[in-house]
Design a protein around this motif. Structure first.
Motif, PDB file in Angstrom:
ATOM      1  N   THR A 207       5.464 -28.446  25.607  1.00 36.90           N
ATOM      2  CA  THR A 207       5.381 -27.824  24.284  1.00 36.90           C
ATOM      3  C   THR A 207       5.623 -26.322  24.375  1.00 36.90           C
ATOM      4  O   THR A 207       5.096 -25.642  25.255  1.00 36.90           O
ATOM      5  CB  THR A 207       3.992 -28.069  23.672  1.00 36.90           C
ATOM      6  N   LEU A 208       6.435 -25.815  23.446  1.00 35.49           N
ATOM      7  CA  LEU A 208       6.650 -24.374  23.352  1.00 35.49           C
ATOM      8  C   LEU A 208       5.545 -23.749  22.509  1.00 35.49           C
ATOM      9  O   LEU A 208       4.897 -24.418  21.706  1.00 35.49           O
ATOM     10  CB  LEU A 208       8.005 -24.082  22.710  1.00 35.49           C
ATOM     11  N   SER A 209       5.331 -22.468  22.677  1.00 32.14           N
ATOM     12  CA  SER A 209       4.334 -21.776  21.852  1.00 32.14           C
ATOM     13  C   SER A 209       4.858 -21.613  20.435  1.00 32.14           C
ATOM     14  O   SER A 209       6.071 -21.583  20.206  1.00 32.14           O
ATOM     15  CB  SER A 209       3.994 -20.409  22.447  1.00 32.14           C
ATOM     16  N   SER A 210       3.950 -21.516  19.497  1.00 31.68           N
ATOM     17  CA  SER A 210       4.323 -21.306  18.089  1.00 31.68           C
ATOM     18  C   SER A 210       4.336 -19.818  17.778  1.00 31.68           C
ATOM     19  O   SER A 210       3.575 -19.047  18.372  1.00 31.68           O
ATOM     20  CB  SER A 210       3.332 -22.020  17.170  1.00 31.68           C
ATOM     21  N   PRO A 211       5.185 -19.398  16.826  1.00 31.95           N
ATOM     22  CA  PRO A 211       5.185 -17.989  16.436  1.00 31.95           C
ATOM     23  C   PRO A 211       3.828 -17.583  15.885  1.00 31.95           C
ATOM     24  O   PRO A 211       3.088 -18.401  15.339  1.00 31.95           O
ATOM     25  CB  PRO A 211       6.266 -17.929  15.345  1.00 31.95           C
ATOM     26  N   GLY A 212       3.488 -16.315  16.018  1.00 32.40           N
ATOM     27  CA  GLY A 212       2.245 -15.792  15.464  1.00 32.40           C
ATOM     28  C   GLY A 212       2.324 -15.653  13.954  1.00 32.40           C
ATOM     29  O   GLY A 212       3.339 -15.996  13.337  1.00 32.40           O
ATOM     30  N   PRO A 213       1.278 -15.116  13.332  1.00 32.17           N
ATOM     31  CA  PRO A 213       1.214 -15.046  11.864  1.00 32.17           C
ATOM     32  C   PRO A 213       1.932 -13.836  11.267  1.00 32.17           C
ATOM     33  O   PRO A 213       1.614 -13.428  10.156  1.00 32.17           O
ATOM     34  CB  PRO A 213      -0.294 -14.963  11.613  1.00 32.17           C
ATOM     35  N   LEU A 214       2.901 -13.266  11.982  1.00 30.28           N
ATOM     36  CA  LEU A 214       3.530 -12.040  11.505  1.00 30.28           C
ATOM     37  C   LEU A 214       4.218 -12.221  10.154  1.00 30.28           C
ATOM     38  O   LEU A 214       4.133 -11.352   9.283  1.00 30.28           O
ATOM     39  CB  LEU A 214       4.532 -11.524  12.532  1.00 30.28           C
ATOM     40  N   ARG A 215       4.898 -13.346   9.963  1.00 33.57           N
ATOM     41  CA  ARG A 215       5.579 -13.583   8.682  1.00 33.57           C
ATOM     42  C   ARG A 215       4.567 -13.655   7.540  1.00 33.57           C
ATOM     43  O   ARG A 215       4.796 -13.112   6.460  1.00 33.57           O
ATOM     44  CB  ARG A 215       6.404 -14.867   8.750  1.00 33.57           C
ATOM     45  N   THR A 216       3.444 -14.330   7.770  1.00 33.98           N
ATOM     46  CA  THR A 216       2.408 -14.429   6.737  1.00 33.98           C
ATOM     47  C   THR A 216       1.824 -13.059   6.426  1.00 33.98           C
ATOM     48  O   THR A 216       1.616 -12.710   5.255  1.00 33.98           O
ATOM     49  CB  THR A 216       1.289 -15.389   7.200  1.00 33.98           C
ATOM     50  N   ILE A 217       1.560 -12.285   7.461  1.00 30.68           N
ATOM     51  CA  ILE A 217       1.010 -10.939   7.268  1.00 30.68           C
ATOM     52  C   ILE A 217       1.981 -10.073   6.474  1.00 30.68           C
ATOM     53  O   ILE A 217       1.587  -9.362   5.537  1.00 30.68           O
ATOM     54  CB  ILE A 217       0.690 -10.303   8.637  1.00 30.68           C
ATOM     55  N   THR A 218       3.256 -10.146   6.822  1.00 27.06           N
ATOM     56  CA  THR A 218       4.277  -9.368   6.100  1.00 27.06           C
ATOM     57  C   THR A 218       4.333  -9.779   4.635  1.00 27.06           C
ATOM     58  O   THR A 218       4.432  -8.927   3.739  1.00 27.06           O
ATOM     59  CB  THR A 218       5.650  -9.554   6.755  1.00 27.06           C
ATOM     60  N   ALA A 219       4.264 -11.099   4.378  1.00 24.07           N
ATOM     61  CA  ALA A 219       4.299 -11.583   2.994  1.00 24.07           C
ATOM     62  C   ALA A 219       3.100 -11.077   2.208  1.00 24.07           C
ATOM     63  O   ALA A 219       3.229 -10.706   1.025  1.00 24.07           O
ATOM     64  CB  ALA A 219       4.334 -13.119   2.978  1.00 24.07           C
ATOM     65  N   LEU A 220       1.920 -11.044   2.827  1.00 21.87           N
ATOM     66  CA  LEU A 220       0.722 -10.544   2.142  1.00 21.87           C
ATOM     67  C   LEU A 220       0.865  -9.069   1.788  1.00 21.87           C
ATOM     68  O   LEU A 220       0.525  -8.650   0.676  1.00 21.87           O
ATOM     69  CB  LEU A 220      -0.508 -10.730   3.037  1.00 21.87           C
ATOM     70  N   VAL A 221       1.381  -8.275   2.727  1.00 22.81           N
ATOM     71  CA  VAL A 221       1.547  -6.837   2.475  1.00 22.81           C
ATOM     72  C   VAL A 221       2.551  -6.604   1.347  1.00 22.81           C
ATOM     73  O   VAL A 221       2.309  -5.787   0.445  1.00 22.81           O
ATOM     74  CB  VAL A 221       1.994  -6.122   3.765  1.00 22.81           C
ATOM     75  N   ILE A 222       3.663  -7.325   1.363  1.00 26.80           N
ATOM     76  CA  ILE A 222       4.681  -7.159   0.315  1.00 26.80           C
ATOM     77  C   ILE A 222       4.136  -7.603  -1.037  1.00 26.80           C
ATOM     78  O   ILE A 222       4.303  -6.915  -2.053  1.00 26.80           O
ATOM     79  CB  ILE A 222       5.950  -7.947   0.674  1.00 26.80           C
ATOM     80  N   ALA A 223       3.460  -8.770  -1.068  1.00 29.65           N
ATOM     81  CA  ALA A 223       2.895  -9.257  -2.326  1.00 29.65           C
ATOM     82  C   ALA A 223       1.867  -8.272  -2.872  1.00 29.65           C
ATOM     83  O   ALA A 223       1.813  -8.009  -4.083  1.00 29.65           O
ATOM     84  CB  ALA A 223       2.254 -10.629  -2.114  1.00 29.65           C
ATOM     85  N   GLY A 224       1.040  -7.714  -1.984  1.00 33.91           N
ATOM     86  CA  GLY A 224       0.048  -6.730  -2.418  1.00 33.91           C
ATOM     87  C   GLY A 224       0.702  -5.494  -3.011  1.00 33.91           C
ATOM     88  O   GLY A 224       0.266  -4.991  -4.047  1.00 33.91           O
ATOM     89  N   ALA A 225       1.753  -5.008  -2.365  1.00 29.33           N
ATOM     90  CA  ALA A 225       2.451  -3.825  -2.870  1.00 29.33           C
ATOM     91  C   ALA A 225       3.065  -4.086  -4.245  1.00 29.33           C
ATOM     92  O   ALA A 225       2.999  -3.242  -5.143  1.00 29.33           O
ATOM     93  CB  ALA A 225       3.528  -3.393  -1.879  1.00 29.33           C
ATOM     94  N   VAL A 226       3.647  -5.280  -4.410  1.00 31.86           N
ATOM     95  CA  VAL A 226       4.250  -5.632  -5.708  1.00 31.86           C
ATOM     96  C   VAL A 226       3.188  -5.687  -6.809  1.00 31.86           C
ATOM     97  O   VAL A 226       3.396  -5.177  -7.917  1.00 31.86           O
ATOM     98  CB  VAL A 226       4.992  -6.982  -5.601  1.00 31.86           C
ATOM     99  N   LEU A 227       2.038  -6.287  -6.509  1.00 37.57           N
ATOM    100  CA  LEU A 227       0.973  -6.375  -7.510  1.00 37.57           C
ATOM    101  C   LEU A 227       0.421  -4.997  -7.871  1.00 37.57           C
ATOM    102  O   LEU A 227       0.172  -4.709  -9.056  1.00 37.57           O
ATOM    103  CB  LEU A 227      -0.159  -7.265  -6.989  1.00 37.57           C
ATOM    104  N   VAL A 228       0.237  -4.134  -6.873  1.00 40.95           N
ATOM    105  CA  VAL A 228      -0.265  -2.788  -7.147  1.00 40.95           C
ATOM    106  C   VAL A 228       0.725  -2.010  -8.008  1.00 40.95           C
ATOM    107  O   VAL A 228       0.345  -1.374  -9.009  1.00 40.95           O
ATOM    108  CB  VAL A 228      -0.540  -2.029  -5.829  1.00 40.95           C
ATOM    109  N   LEU A 229       1.987  -2.049  -7.659  1.00 40.81           N
ATOM    110  CA  LEU A 229       2.999  -1.323  -8.427  1.00 40.81           C
ATOM    111  C   LEU A 229       3.157  -1.912  -9.825  1.00 40.81           C
ATOM    112  O   LEU A 229       3.272  -1.176 -10.810  1.00 40.81           O
ATOM    113  CB  LEU A 229       4.336  -1.358  -7.683  1.00 40.81           C
ATOM    114  N   GLY A 230       3.158  -3.274  -9.903  1.00 40.02           N
ATOM    115  CA  GLY A 230       3.300  -3.918 -11.210  1.00 40.02           C
ATOM    116  C   GLY A 230       2.118  -3.641 -12.115  1.00 40.02           C
ATOM    117  O   GLY A 230       2.285  -3.312 -13.294  1.00 40.02           O
TER     118      GLY A 230
END
Length: 257
Positions: A207-230
């Protein structure tokens, strides 16, 4: 009988009261609050899970070039799998963090090169991450049996990497203890090369290792920025819309009463 002509003038918008509907104000406030939670929470999560490094050498080219900035997920050495690019520190190698690729783990046999390819447990490994046209190793080395709890590591730039092949005469045959691993590289963030690809050539061995949660973390930061600006933009937008409506309704047509 006489008629009286009257011109009705609507009250102008003014004052310093809140702009927009009460529901809109509440929703905008909620959006800003939720956005801050997501934005700051994403950064906090990333700070706990990841460590940034700058790679000083070209031993991992073309996967990681000299001067690239990487994010490496903090992991226990026991989580490391074949094909992972890891950050480790071993006093025998150097008194500094090093970045190499794991090609064999405890219990494996590794050798090079038959048919120009690396062999692990007798299987030829298709190393698609190597520079095109380069051999799997610049010089052959005999079969090494990796001790339990240890790792055999190579650089992707095989002609310019001080890796396990340079330490074959050491007591541990060039291997590094799993406990020496501090983190597993997940992404090259500058320049923005993105997430490291999974090394599919090792799939047949386990079994290969799975990617870390970086994509999820990035999505949370972007979504948060959009909500704050909106949410923050609601007030100015509502004010401009209200002013425009007030101008249109400021003067009503004359009527007879």
């Amino acid at each position: 009988m006489g008629g009286e002509s009257m011109t009705h003038t609507a009250p102008r918008s003014g004052g310093t009261g809140p702009v927009g509907s009460r529901t809109g104000q509440r929703l905008s406030g909620l959006a800003v609050a939720l956005g801050l939670v997501l934005f700051l929470g994403g950064f906090a999560w990333g700070a706990v899970v990841y460590r940034p490094y700058t790679v000083p050498t070209s031993s991992m080219t073309p996967t990681i070039d000299a001067g690239d900035r990487i994010l490496a997920q903090r992991v226990d050495g026991g989580e490391v799998r074949r094909g992972d690019v890891v950050v480790f520190k071993d006093a025998t190698w150097a008194n500094a963090p090093m970045v190499k690729r794991v090609v064999a783990v405890g219990g494996d046999t590794v050798a090079c090169c038959q048919d120009g390819k690396l062999k692990v447990n007798g299987k030829e490994i298709d190393e698609t991450y190597l520079p095109k046209g380069t051999p799997a190793e610049m010089s052959n080395f005999p079969t090494v049996t990796v001790p339990k709890g240890r790792l055999f590591l190579l650089g992707d730039e095989r002609g310019n990497s001080v890796d396990s092949t340079a330490h074959l005469t050491d007591a541990a045959s060039g291997t590094v203890a799993r406990s020496a691993v501090d983190a597993r590289v997940d992404s090259v963030v500058w320049p923005m090369k993105g997430m490291l690809e999974r090394p599919t050539g090792f799939e047949a061995l386990g079994t290969l290792s799975s990617p870390g949660p970086l994509r999820t973390i990035t999505a949370l930061v972007i979504a948060g920025a959009v909500l704050v600006l909106g949410g923050g933009a609601y007030g100015p937008v509502a004010k401009r819309t209200g002013a425009s409506r007030a101008r249109r309704a400021s003067v009503e047509p004359a009527g007879v009463r």
